[in-house]
Design an enzyme around this catalytic site. Structure first.
Site, PDB file in Angstrom:
ATOM      1  N   GLY A  17       0.761  -0.975   0.160  1.00 23.60           N
ATOM      2  CA  GLY A  17       0.130  -0.351   0.056  1.00 23.60           C
ATOM      3  C   GLY A  17       1.034   0.917   0.510  1.00 23.60           C
ATOM      4  O   GLY A  17       0.372   2.396   0.629  1.00 23.60           O
ATOM      5  N   HIS A 109      -0.661  -0.274 -13.178  1.00 21.77           N
ATOM      6  CA  HIS A 109       0.716  -1.048 -13.805  1.00 21.77           C
ATOM      7  C   HIS A 109       1.669  -1.110 -13.966  1.00 21.77           C
ATOM      8  O   HIS A 109       1.803  -0.302 -14.490  1.00 21.77           O
ATOM      9  CB  HIS A 109      -0.260  -2.116 -15.014  1.00 21.77           C
ATOM     10  CG  HIS A 109       0.715  -3.669 -15.462  1.00 21.77           C
ATOM     11  ND1 HIS A 109       0.068  -4.271 -14.827  1.00 21.77           N
ATOM     12  CD2 HIS A 109       1.600  -3.754 -16.201  1.00 21.77           C
ATOM     13  CE1 HIS A 109       1.329  -5.828 -14.714  1.00 21.77           C
ATOM     14  NE2 HIS A 109       1.373  -4.630 -16.180  1.00 21.77           N
TER      15      HIS A 109
HETATM   16  C1  GAR Z   1       2.656  -1.328  -7.450  1.00 18.91           C
HETATM   17  O1  GAR Z   1       3.614  -1.120  -8.427  1.00 18.91           O
HETATM   18  C2  GAR Z   1       1.549  -1.366  -8.387  1.00 18.91           C
HETATM   19  O2  GAR Z   1       1.434  -0.911  -9.645  1.00 18.91           O
HETATM   20  C3  GAR Z   1       0.967  -2.754  -8.613  1.00 18.91           C
HETATM   21  O3  GAR Z   1       2.177  -3.423  -7.156  1.00 18.91           O
HETATM   22  C4  GAR Z   1       2.673  -2.461  -6.629  1.00 18.91           C
HETATM   23  C5  GAR Z   1       1.929  -2.032  -5.670  1.00 18.91           C
HETATM   24  O4  GAR Z   1       2.517  -1.447  -4.510  1.00 18.91           O
HETATM   25  N1  GAR Z   1       0.358  -3.580  -9.713  1.00 18.91           N
HETATM   26  C6  GAR Z   1       0.248  -4.667 -10.305  1.00 18.91           C
HETATM   27  O5  GAR Z   1       1.182  -4.429 -10.238  1.00 18.91           O
HETATM   28  C7  GAR Z   1      -0.783  -5.119 -10.757  1.00 18.91           C
HETATM   29  N2  GAR Z   1      -0.867  -5.853 -12.128  1.00 18.91           N
HETATM   30  P1  GAR Z   1       2.960  -0.759  -3.248  1.00 18.91           P
HETATM   31  O6  GAR Z   1       1.803  -2.004  -2.817  1.00 18.91           O
HETATM   32  O7  GAR Z   1       3.394  -0.554  -2.208  1.00 18.91           O
HETATM   33  O8  GAR Z   1       1.666   0.166  -3.624  1.00 18.91           O
END
Ligand code: GAR
Length: 192
Positions: A17, A109
């Site tokens: 998050g 993404h």
């Molecule tokens: C982020 O880098 C987002 O782009 C990716 O998950 C990460 C979450 O990081 N999303 C995906 O891979 C969706 N296919 P966070 O929980 O630290 O924000």
């Protein structure tokens, strides 16, 4: 402007998050936009700890509640979001969800779609594939969500160069930097 007339943002996340935290901080005290709730499908997700710290509502729902049209939809309709933002949310979005909120669900993404999208392509899986293919650049894609993984209309892309010695962790950090810089601004533009 009273908080009742502000645009209402709902954030979905499954893990750490850090994007949620960045978005919440960006919109703290914002004149026109408020964070109505953060929702997660993981009861132990770090994002819930962040919500406590940030003093925003963090709600957990189980996968069943998400996949079946029912109580989660009622909760969301009660919130009446102007935009639903998937910020590191890893479940496929069911059709009922999209049809109830047309053009109101966006996703980030961590790659330059259409490359490195689809089932199983999330987080470090994406960065590892980018590294293994010797890509000279990567980036982020913010797009509307449709019934297929990572295929909705693209709203925004930003790129960052890669060096041959960049590790998977280095790539993840470069991508997070882009996410932190651009994601809140794109959300703000969509809601203005
Ligand atoms: C982020 O880098 C987002 O782009 C990716 O998950 C990460 C979450 O990081 N999303 C995906 O891979 C969706 N296919 P966070 O929980 O630290 O924000």
């Amino acid at each position: 402007m009273s908080s009742l007339s502000k645009k209402r943002l709902v954030l979905f996340a499954s893990g750490s998050g850090s994007n949620v935290e960045n978005i919440v901080r960006y919109f703290e005290g914002h004149e026109h936009i408020t964070i109505a709730a953060v929702l997660t499908n993981k009861s132990d997700a770090k994002v819930l700890t962040r919500c406590k710290k940030l003093k925003v509502s963090g709600l957990y729902f189980n996968n069943h509640a998400f996949l079946e049209e029912g109580c989660l939809l009622d909760v969301l309709k009660g919130i009446a979001p102007d935009l639903i933002v998937l910020a590191g949310f890893l479940l496929k979005i069911p059709e009922y969800f999209i049809s109830n909120f047309p053009d109101k669900v966006i996703n980030i993404h961590p790659a330059l779609l259409p490359k490195y999208g689809g089932k199983g392509m999330y987080g470090s899986n994406v960065h590892r594939a980018v590294k293994n293919n010797g890509e000279k650049e990567t980036g982020i894609t913010i797009h509307y969500v449709n019934e297929n993984y990572d295929e909705g209309t693209i709203i925004h892309q930003s790129k960052t160069p890669l060096e041959p010695h960049d590790s998977v962790e280095d790539i993840a950090q470069k991508v997070h930097e882009l996410e932190f810089e651009h994601f809140p601004k794109v959300i703000e533009q969509l809601l203005s």
